[in-house]
Design an enzyme around this catalytic site. Structure first.
Site, PDB file in Angstrom:
ATOM      1  CG  ASN A  26      45.210  43.392  54.840  1.00  0.00           C
ATOM      2  OD1 ASN A  26      44.512  42.607  55.496  1.00  0.00           O
ATOM      3  ND2 ASN A  26      45.486  44.595  55.273  1.00  0.00           N
ATOM      4  CD  GLU A  51      39.833  45.750  65.718  1.00  0.00           C
ATOM      5  OE1 GLU A  51      39.952  46.915  65.309  1.00  0.00           O
ATOM      6  OE2 GLU A  51      40.036  45.421  66.901  1.00  0.00           O
ATOM      7  CB  CYS A  76      43.691  48.315  58.504  1.00  0.00           C
ATOM      8  SG  CYS A  76      44.699  47.539  59.775  1.00  0.00           S
TER       9      CYS A  76
HETATM   10  P1  NAD Z   1      36.274  42.815  52.806  1.00  0.00           P
HETATM   11  O1  NAD Z   1      35.347  43.565  53.698  1.00  0.00           O
HETATM   12  O2  NAD Z   1      35.961  42.755  51.352  1.00  0.00           O
HETATM   13  O3  NAD Z   1      36.374  41.294  53.278  1.00  0.00           O
HETATM   14  C1  NAD Z   1      36.715  40.949  54.606  1.00  0.00           C
HETATM   15  C2  NAD Z   1      36.126  39.590  54.915  1.00  0.00           C
HETATM   16  O4  NAD Z   1      34.707  39.700  54.889  1.00  0.00           O
HETATM   17  C3  NAD Z   1      36.482  38.510  53.884  1.00  0.00           C
HETATM   18  O5  NAD Z   1      36.650  37.283  54.547  1.00  0.00           O
HETATM   19  C4  NAD Z   1      35.254  38.469  53.007  1.00  0.00           C
HETATM   20  O6  NAD Z   1      35.065  37.235  52.366  1.00  0.00           O
HETATM   21  C5  NAD Z   1      34.176  38.710  54.037  1.00  0.00           C
HETATM   22  N1  NAD Z   1      32.901  39.189  53.522  1.00  0.00           N
HETATM   23  C6  NAD Z   1      32.684  39.973  52.442  1.00  0.00           C
HETATM   24  N2  NAD Z   1      31.349  40.187  52.299  1.00  0.00           N
HETATM   25  C7  NAD Z   1      30.741  39.545  53.322  1.00  0.00           C
HETATM   26  C8  NAD Z   1      29.396  39.400  53.742  1.00  0.00           C
HETATM   27  N3  NAD Z   1      28.379  39.965  53.069  1.00  0.00           N
HETATM   28  N4  NAD Z   1      29.140  38.671  54.853  1.00  0.00           N
HETATM   29  C9  NAD Z   1      30.158  38.094  55.550  1.00  0.00           C
HETATM   30  N5  NAD Z   1      31.450  38.195  55.207  1.00  0.00           N
HETATM   31  C10 NAD Z   1      31.735  38.918  54.106  1.00  0.00           C
HETATM   32  O7  NAD Z   1      37.740  43.389  53.078  1.00  0.00           O
HETATM   33  P2  NAD Z   1      39.131  42.946  52.413  1.00  0.00           P
HETATM   34  O8  NAD Z   1      39.214  43.496  51.037  1.00  0.00           O
HETATM   35  O9  NAD Z   1      39.357  41.494  52.612  1.00  0.00           O
HETATM   36  O10 NAD Z   1      40.174  43.702  53.355  1.00  0.00           O
HETATM   37  C11 NAD Z   1      40.520  45.033  53.176  1.00  0.00           C
HETATM   38  C12 NAD Z   1      39.802  45.909  54.175  1.00  0.00           C
HETATM   39  O11 NAD Z   1      40.002  45.418  55.480  1.00  0.00           O
HETATM   40  C13 NAD Z   1      40.336  47.320  54.183  1.00  0.00           C
HETATM   41  O12 NAD Z   1      39.267  48.221  54.329  1.00  0.00           O
HETATM   42  C14 NAD Z   1      41.231  47.347  55.425  1.00  0.00           C
HETATM   43  O13 NAD Z   1      41.440  48.629  55.969  1.00  0.00           O
HETATM   44  C15 NAD Z   1      40.475  46.452  56.339  1.00  0.00           C
HETATM   45  N6  NAD Z   1      41.346  45.885  57.364  1.00  0.00           N
HETATM   46  C16 NAD Z   1      41.171  46.271  58.658  1.00  0.00           C
HETATM   47  C17 NAD Z   1      42.021  45.789  59.669  1.00  0.00           C
HETATM   48  C18 NAD Z   1      41.874  46.228  61.095  1.00  0.00           C
HETATM   49  O14 NAD Z   1      42.392  45.555  61.986  1.00  0.00           O
HETATM   50  N7  NAD Z   1      41.207  47.339  61.381  1.00  0.00           N
HETATM   51  C19 NAD Z   1      43.031  44.885  59.319  1.00  0.00           C
HETATM   52  C20 NAD Z   1      43.178  44.511  57.986  1.00  0.00           C
HETATM   53  C21 NAD Z   1      42.321  45.008  57.017  1.00  0.00           C
END
Ligand code: NAD
Length: 484
Positions: A150, A252, A286
């Site tokens: 995002n 995070e 987020c």
């Molecule tokens: P996601 O969890 O689907 O993916 C995040 C990352 O994890 C990606 O690189 C993805 O390829 C990887 N991933 C997915 N499955 C995995 C696995 N089994 N093993 C290792 N890596 C894996 O999240 P998203 O859709 O990319 O992002 C949106 C989410 O992220 C929302 O929940 C948002 O709130 C959160 N977010 C949090 C912060 C923060 O700083 N707290 C910042 C931005 C987004």
């Protein structure tokens, strides 16, 4: 094709991925925008091996040289700003304003990380014995950085820059939705900056390969630290795995942030804070405002004005610079937002603006009459939806704000800053902002959440704590007398 991918960036060179390539879609058009290397477990292992080989040299590199390279990244990012802007629009559905914002602030992540290398990396302790006693911070070794789509520039940078500043080497894996903006364009920047081979590596893969590749990035014995930013379910699984291997892990995760509008609030300011917090980047942040708790005396005026403002925000493809609300990232995400809206409407909420869907486009939606029984109140929506609940007093507002599994950030709108501080002290969040939206980030400040929003902190010296091992070292003056 919108981007010509050179390959995976491993050990300072480009190479093809074992499993070929995967398609990277433009969410505004639904068309393939780029074809990107689809790495597998063996590619990740090769990147980790390259990072491990580079670690002793990088850890021993004088901090001024590390800082100079981080500063060089910042300068190249500035020089190549338009390359990132032109990629982020089609790749992640970022509007022109969002892309300009993100590309303008991202060099600051690298400069802040460079500045941390000038800080103290330890402390001197008093000792009851005749000796010197000190605490030192040592780099962990290889750090895996897994980032979301995002805000791919800021969130990939945040993990990589501070880890490098502390003397670690890195393998970066961006999201399958942002492999170019969150990874491959950065690899080009790292190459141009001239990091020693293997200090920073980039691997990309599609959704089908991510579980296996992700497992390697956590379980490989050479990996000593993990920085994960993404959803709570995936973050919990990664933290669980890292915990079982006793590896340092910063996660995070998601949020369900509240904006509290107190009875003395300036309504126009509250409306602006709510609209920015709930609708910027279509609410795919987020820290987005996902719940609005408004004092009864202001509720109707606030709701009317927010709905009117939502109606003025132009929705459409990001190619048109006038649009301020772009598409949701994919159908899975748009389905989730639509389900939250229809559940709320079925349970008695009213859509005061929006509430419709056209493919991946959902207009800014203001919901009144929301209750805690609705999924839009409980589960992370990650879309342009502002659910409003009315409360009678401060105590009820705090209880509603804390009535969630999440605990990332919060906003409290009041002109009485003392009252704001009192409420901030009672909120179960990692961050709280008085007279402002919850959407806030400064790269030298501790960023992170409580409860299901995560564990550990990024930013400034807190990131250095995240990416280092704390060690105690003593040096005896003379020979100690032992009891036997
Ligand atoms: P996601 O969890 O689907 O993916 C995040 C990352 O994890 C990606 O690189 C993805 O390829 C990887 N991933 C997915 N499955 C995995 C696995 N089994 N093993 C290792 N890596 C894996 O999240 P998203 O859709 O990319 O992002 C949106 C989410 O992220 C929302 O929940 C948002 O709130 C959160 N977010 C949090 C912060 C923060 O700083 N707290 C910042 C931005 C987004």
């Amino acid at each position: 094709m919108g981007y010509d991918a050179k390959g995976l960036f491993i050990g300072g060179g480009w190479r093809a991925a074992a499993a070929g390539r995967f398609d990277d879609y433009n969410p505004s058009t639904g068309k393939v925008w780029a074809s990107v290397p689809n790495a597998g477990r063996a590619d990740a292992a090769a990147a980790i091996a390259a990072a491990q080989a580079a670690f002793p040299g990088w850890a021993a590199t004088p901090y001024v040289q590390r800082a100079a390279l981080l500063g060089k990244v910042a300068a190249i990012l500035e020089a190549r700003q338009q390359d990132f802007v032109q990629a982020a629009g089609p790749e992640i559905g970022g509007t022109f304003g969002k892309c300009m914002y993100e590309t303008t602030v991202t060099p600051g992540v690298w400069r802040t990380a460079a500045a941390t290398t000038f800080n103290s990396m330890g402390e001197v302790l008093p000792s009851a014995y005749d000796r010197g006693s000190m605490v030192v911070r040592s780099p962990l070794g290889v750090v895996s950085v897994i980032s979301p789509w995002n805000f791919p520039l800021i969130l990939s940078s945040r993990g990589v820059a501070f880890a490098l500043a502390a003397g670690n080497t890195v393998v970066l894996k961006p999201s399958e939705e942002s492999p170019v903006c969150g990874g491959l364009l950065f690899a080009e920047v790292f190459e141009e900056a001239g990091f020693p081979d293997g200090v920073v590596n980039v691997v990309t893969c599609g959704r089908d390969a991510v579980a296996e590749l992700g497992d390697e990035l956590v379980a490989n014995p050479a990996v000593k630290g993990i920085s994960f930013t993404g959803s709570t379910p995936v973050g919990k699984a990664i933290a669980g795995k890292a915990g079982s291997l006793l590896k340092k892990c910063c996660v995070e995760l998601g949020g369900k942030d509240a904006l509290i509008v107190l009875d003395d609030a300036n309504v126009d300011h509250a409306v602006n804070a709510a609209a920015f917090g709930a609708f910027f980047h279509s609410g795919q942040i987020c820290m987005a405002v996902e719940r609005i708790i408004v004092a009864r005396n202001l509720a109707e005026e606030f709701t009317e004005k927010l709905a009117a403002k939502a109606g003025t925000l132009k929705v459409g493809p990001t190619e048109d610079k006038a649009n301020v609300i772009g598409p949701l990232i994919n159908a899975r995400q748009a389905d989730r937002v639509e389900t939250h809206i229809s559940d709320a409407l079925a349970k008695g909420a009213e859509a005061r603006s929006g509430g419709t869907r056209d493919g991946l486009f959902i207009p800014p939606t203001v919901l009144s009459g929301v209750t805690p029984q609705m999924s839009v109140w409980r589960d992370e929506t990650f879309g342009p939806v502002a659910p409003i609940i009315v409360a009678d007093d401060e105590q009820a507002m705090v209880e509603l704000a804390n009535d969630t599994e999440y605990g990332l950030s919060a906003g409290i709108i009041t002109d009485d800053r003392e009252r704001g501080m009192r409420i901030a002290g009672k909120l179960e969040t990692g961050m709280a902002h008085i007279n402002d939206s919850p959407v806030n980030d400064e790269f030298h400040a501790p960023f992170g959440g409580t409860k299901d929003s995560g564990l550990g902190r990024h930013g400034g010296r807190w990131a250095i704590e995240t990416f280092t091992e704390t060690r105690w070292i003593t040096s005896a003056n003379g020979h100690r007398q032992y009891p036997f």
